[in-house]
Enzyme design. Structure first.
Site, mmCIF file in Angstrom:
data_model
loop_
_atom_site.group_PDB
_atom_site.id
_atom_site.type_symbol
_atom_site.label_atom_id
_atom_site.label_comp_id
_atom_site.label_asym_id
_atom_site.label_seq_id
_atom_site.Cartn_x
_atom_site.Cartn_y
_atom_site.Cartn_z
ATOM 1 N N ALA A 66 0.870 -1.163 0.000
ATOM 2 C CA ALA A 66 0.000 0.000 0.000
ATOM 3 C C ALA A 66 0.915 1.224 0.000
ATOM 4 O O ALA A 66 2.098 1.120 0.318
ATOM 5 C CB ALA A 66 -0.886 -0.012 1.233
ATOM 6 N N GLY A 106 0.770 -4.854 0.954
ATOM 7 C CA GLY A 106 -0.417 -4.892 0.111
ATOM 8 C C GLY A 106 -0.170 -5.555 -1.238
ATOM 9 O O GLY A 106 -1.103 -6.089 -1.847
#
Ligand code: HXC
Length: 257
Positions: A65, A108
């Site tokens: 992320a 992520g």
């Protein structure tokens, strides 16, 4: 459609989506998530597409992320935005998705790969959940999907130490389906997607749902769910064609191919 953070192509019946923020190692910011979900959702309902490959540009699949986007958020910002909720839409896609992982799949990025239905790794792949080094923990399903994929021992090791594993270790512990030379990872994934895209799409979608149910339900319920899906496919023309082709010793011509 024009996208800023991804490249979208179609080769025959196979969609290819390339995460394309190489200067940030394809970090998954909100805009990238929204574009990826939109692009693959369109393919999910497109009868001309039977499977999708997701890959990254440059030296990463995705390095996580976007840390810079998250750094200054407070609890209320995270809670009210329901940060990362949009990934549920990706995980719920029915069209078969293949992650073609070359280089880093971290945080992520590893979680996105695990949301795909299968992972093909280059021999240069590195998987990890290094969120512990940032003072947090995986937030896109990693603590759940990694544990189901590789078991408690490896998941605890990776999530608590932040250690990266290489492609061989990822294959040994069942995280990835295949390991191939790094240069071949996209072509191998496209070939696998091409095979899948030649099958009956409703049958492939049902298979995705059934295998996913094994992660989400108990055995008895999962087996019953599978049997109901199996029954339902007898309402399709593709089942009639597939079984007729077998009897007639020819290749099937699936209608919903
Ligand atoms: C934002 C990132 C990024 C990320 C890399 N970059 N990863 N930006 N978010 N996750 C940026 C760097 O800041 C840098 O930008 C550029 O990409 C190149 O990265 P370098 O670090 O210079 O490359 P390298 O030295 O080769 O190191 C590669 C790396 C390292 C080992 C992968 O980048 C790294 O550790 N990245 C973070 C990995 C991580 O912690 N991921 C988990 C994120 S949290 P500039 O502008 O300096 O060139 C997550 C889940 C969130 O995913 C759940 C909790 C809420």
């Amino acid at each position: 459609t024009e996208y800023a953070n991804i490249l979208v192509e179609q080769q025959g019946r196979v969609g290819l989506v390339t995460l394309n923020r190489p200067s940030a190692l394809n970090a998954l910011n909100k805009a990238t998530m929204e574009e990826l979900v939109a692009a693959v959702t369109a393919m999910d309902s497109d009868p001309g597409v039977g499977a999708v490959v997701i890959t990254g540009s440059g030296k990463a699949f995705a390095a996580g992320a976007d840390i810079k986007e998250m750094a200054d958020q407070g609890y209320m910002d995270m809670y009210l935005a329901d940060w990362f909720r949009g990934w549920e839409d990706f995980a719920r896609l029915r069209i078969p998705t293949i992650a073609a992982v070359s280089g880093f799949a971290l945080g992520g990025g590893c979680e996105l790969a695990m949301m795909c239905h299968l992972i093909i790794a280059g021999d240069n792949a590195k998987f990890g959940q290094p969120e512990i080094n940032l003072g947090v923990l995986p937030g896109m399903g990693g603590s759940q999907r990694l544990t189901r994929a590789v078991g408690k021992a490896k998941a605890m090791d990776m999530i608590l130490t932040g250690r990266f594993i290489d492609a061989d270790e990822a294959e040994r512990c069942g995280l990835v389906s295949r390991v191939v030379p790094a240069a071949d990872v996209v072509s191998e994934a496209l070939a696998a997607a091409g095979v899948i895209a030649g099958k009956s799409k409703p049958a492939a979608m049902a298979a995705v749902e059934a295998v996913n149910a094994a992660f989400e339900t108990g055995l008895a319920h999962g087996v019953q769910f599978e049997r109901r899906l199996f029954h339902s496919l007898f309402a399709t023309e593709d089942q009639k064609e597939g079984m007729a082709a077998f009897t007639e010793k020819r290749q099937p011509e699936f209608k919903h191919r």
